[in-house]
Design a protein around this motif. Structure first.
Motif, PDB file in Angstrom:
ATOM      1  N   ASP A 212      -6.311  -0.578  -6.652  1.00  0.00           N
ATOM      2  CA  ASP A 212      -7.224  -0.069  -5.572  1.00  0.00           C
ATOM      3  C   ASP A 212      -6.989   1.233  -5.073  1.00  0.00           C
ATOM      4  OD1 ASP A 212      -9.327  -0.056  -3.725  1.00  0.00           O
ATOM      5  OD2 ASP A 212      -8.852  -1.855  -2.642  1.00  0.00           O
TER       6      ASP A 212
ATOM      7  N   LYS B 280      -2.549  -0.804  -3.849  1.00  0.00           N
ATOM      8  CA  LYS B 280      -3.480   0.278  -3.192  1.00  0.00           C
ATOM      9  C   LYS B 280      -3.071   1.412  -2.848  1.00  0.00           C
ATOM     10  CE  LYS B 280      -7.544   0.246  -0.238  1.00  0.00           C
ATOM     11  NZ  LYS B 280      -8.433  -0.645   0.418  1.00  0.00           N
TER      12      LYS B 280
ATOM     13  N   GLY C  54      -9.553   2.903  -3.177  1.00  0.00           N
ATOM     14  CA  GLY C  54     -10.186   3.080  -2.014  1.00  0.00           C
ATOM     15  C   GLY C  54     -11.483   4.087  -1.956  1.00  0.00           C
TER      16      GLY C  54
ATOM     17  N   VAL D 237       0.930  -1.177   0.009  1.00  0.00           N
ATOM     18  CA  VAL D 237       0.032  -0.078  -0.039  1.00  0.00           C
ATOM     19  C   VAL D 237       0.953   1.207  -0.266  1.00  0.00           C
ATOM     20  CG1 VAL D 237      -0.158   0.258   2.617  1.00  0.00           C
ATOM     21  CG2 VAL D 237      -1.854   1.283   1.091  1.00  0.00           C
TER      22      VAL D 237
END
Length: 440
Positions: free
Chosen positions: A232, A211, A234, A129
């Motif tokens: 991703d 992400k 979010g 992330v």
């Protein structure tokens, strides 16, 4: 003197009321068109594009070979940070870690759905992330803590921080200290749309991540939309939003004081005091200029732009029901309820990123030190989204185990449904063919 808007719902047309619910990033088409070229440049040129954009957009002297923070940078930040700031960050980090550890789901569970048939879930951390820490209107080490600590608690093995460099070409000292405090060694000088592109596609220095989390400007939000097919991105977390809901028992001066909290983030923020008490509304409006006078020019200017602009000020409702309806229709990032009995209104609130109850719970505490995450859904995404949490950094996998005694009944019903829906192989897999094979 800057005028503070007073929006009287009794006199507003449906269209005028609807305009109060809009956000600055409601239409990002202009930003999306411009971020395409930025993303393309980062994909093609990597670190060289990041350095060029840092010079062009951030007015920061960054070189392509110096995108990553070094150990010397971390050490210098530790030496430069004031002890009381570090102490406050450690205090906040403890609360944030405690809250998110309590939130962490169990690694695996199995329940006996029917006799001999077990179903459950296994939870694992996502692989990587990037935590985006903005800097354009200030330095935000609290964002570094809020975004990275739940990732650490979840067990994400690869965590990076991307943040715009300052005019000296360096990363904010408190952000570097926050990273080291959490145990993160990868911090990069990259902001805006170019940072989003870097963590989506990777550069010579910055690895591609699964992400990205964290709040940002409309440029960041627009870039996230453009790379959503690659990573991703979010729940959107854009410019700040606040509603202070105050009933007739509230002190209007206190409501006015708290209304300034999110309005000082920037001119693209939104902040409303919503009340059905004209006394509270007028007291807040009267008190705010005195609070502005004690603020610095920049933050005062931001707040004045919001409270005197099209999506800020005081909203006067005819009654409690109309006020609650406005709050739910808006779905604010932050909702503060000022009342002698704030819990009385909690059940009526359906849509808000966070709810702070009572006169001793200003948004400031939620933003920094209580523990729940301050990275919250904006632009109405609170209707379906949630605050950043451990759940954003884990993935769940369904787990099933069926025993021999449980199989026949399950197979019979599954075969019926598979046949009805026309799936021949599905039906065959739970037919007498399987029975013969199982008997060996």
């Amino acid at each position: 003197m800057t005028r503070i808007n007073l929006h009287d719902l009794a006199t507003l047309s449906p269209d005028a009321r609807k305009r109060l619910l809009t956000r600055t990033e409601a239409d990002l088409s202009a930003f999306e068109a411009r971020v395409d070229s930025i993303i393309a440049a980062v994909r093609a040129e990597g670190d060289a594009a990041l350095a060029r954009f840092a010079r062009d957009f951030d007015r920061s002297p960054v070189e392509a070979g110096a995108i990553a923070a070094t150990e010397a940078d971390f050490d210098a930040a530790e030496a430069a940070l004031e002890p009381e700031v570090r102490e406050a960050m450690e205090f906040a980090a403890h609360s944030i870690r405690r809250f998110h550890e309590d939130q962490k789901p169990e690694e695996m569970w199995l329940h006996e759905i029917r006799p001999g048939a077990f179903a459950g879930e296994r939870t694992r951390a996502i692989p990587s992330v990037a935590c985006y820490v903005p800097r354009g209107k200030g330095a935000f080490p609290s964002v570094a803590l809020m975004s990275s600590i739940p990732a650490k608690v979840a067990g994400v093995p690869e965590i990076a921080i991307v943040t715009p460099p300052g005019p000296d070409g360096r990363i904010d000292a408190a952000t570097l200290v926050a990273a080291r405090m959490v145990g993160i060694g990868r911090v990069y000088k990259a902001g805006g749309a170019q940072a989003v592109a870097a963590v989506a596609y990777g550069t010579e220095t910055i690895p591609a991540c699964a992400k990205i989390v964290g709040p940002g400007s409309p440029w960041v939000v627009a870039a996230k939309r453009r790379v959503a097919h690659v990573m991703d991105t979010g729940t959107p977390a854009g410019p700040s939003e606040l509603i202070v809901l105050a009933d007739e028992t509230a002190d209007g001066r206190l409501a006015g004081l708290d209304l300034l909290i999110e309005s000082e983030h920037g001119p693209d923020s939104s902040a409303y005091l919503v009340t059905w008490s004209r006394r509270v509304a007028e007291a807040a409006i009267a008190a705010i200029p005195g609070y502005w006078a004690a603020m610095g020019e920049q933050r005062r200017g931001f707040s004045q732009a919001v409270l005197g602009g099209p999506i800020g000020g005081v909203v006067l409702a005819r009654d409690e029901a109309e006020a609650i309806a406005f709050v739910n229709d808006y779905g604010p990032e932050h909702l503060e309820i000022l009342a002698d009995e704030p819990f009385r209104y909690l059940g009526a609130i359906e849509t808000a990123g966070e709810i702070l109850l009572g006169r001793h719970s200003p948004v400031t505490l939620g933003n920094f030190v209580i523990g729940p995450n301050h990275v919250l859904p904006t632009s109405g995404w609170a209707r379906t989204g949630s605050p950043l949490s451990v759940f954003d950094f884990v993935k769940r996998t369904s787990v099933v185990h069926v025993t021999s005694p449980a199989y026949p009944e399950l197979a019979r019903h599954a075969r019926t449904l598979a046949t009805y829906e026309g799936f021949e192989a599905h039906a065959a897999a739970v037919s007498e063919i399987r029975d013969r094979l199982l008997k060996g």
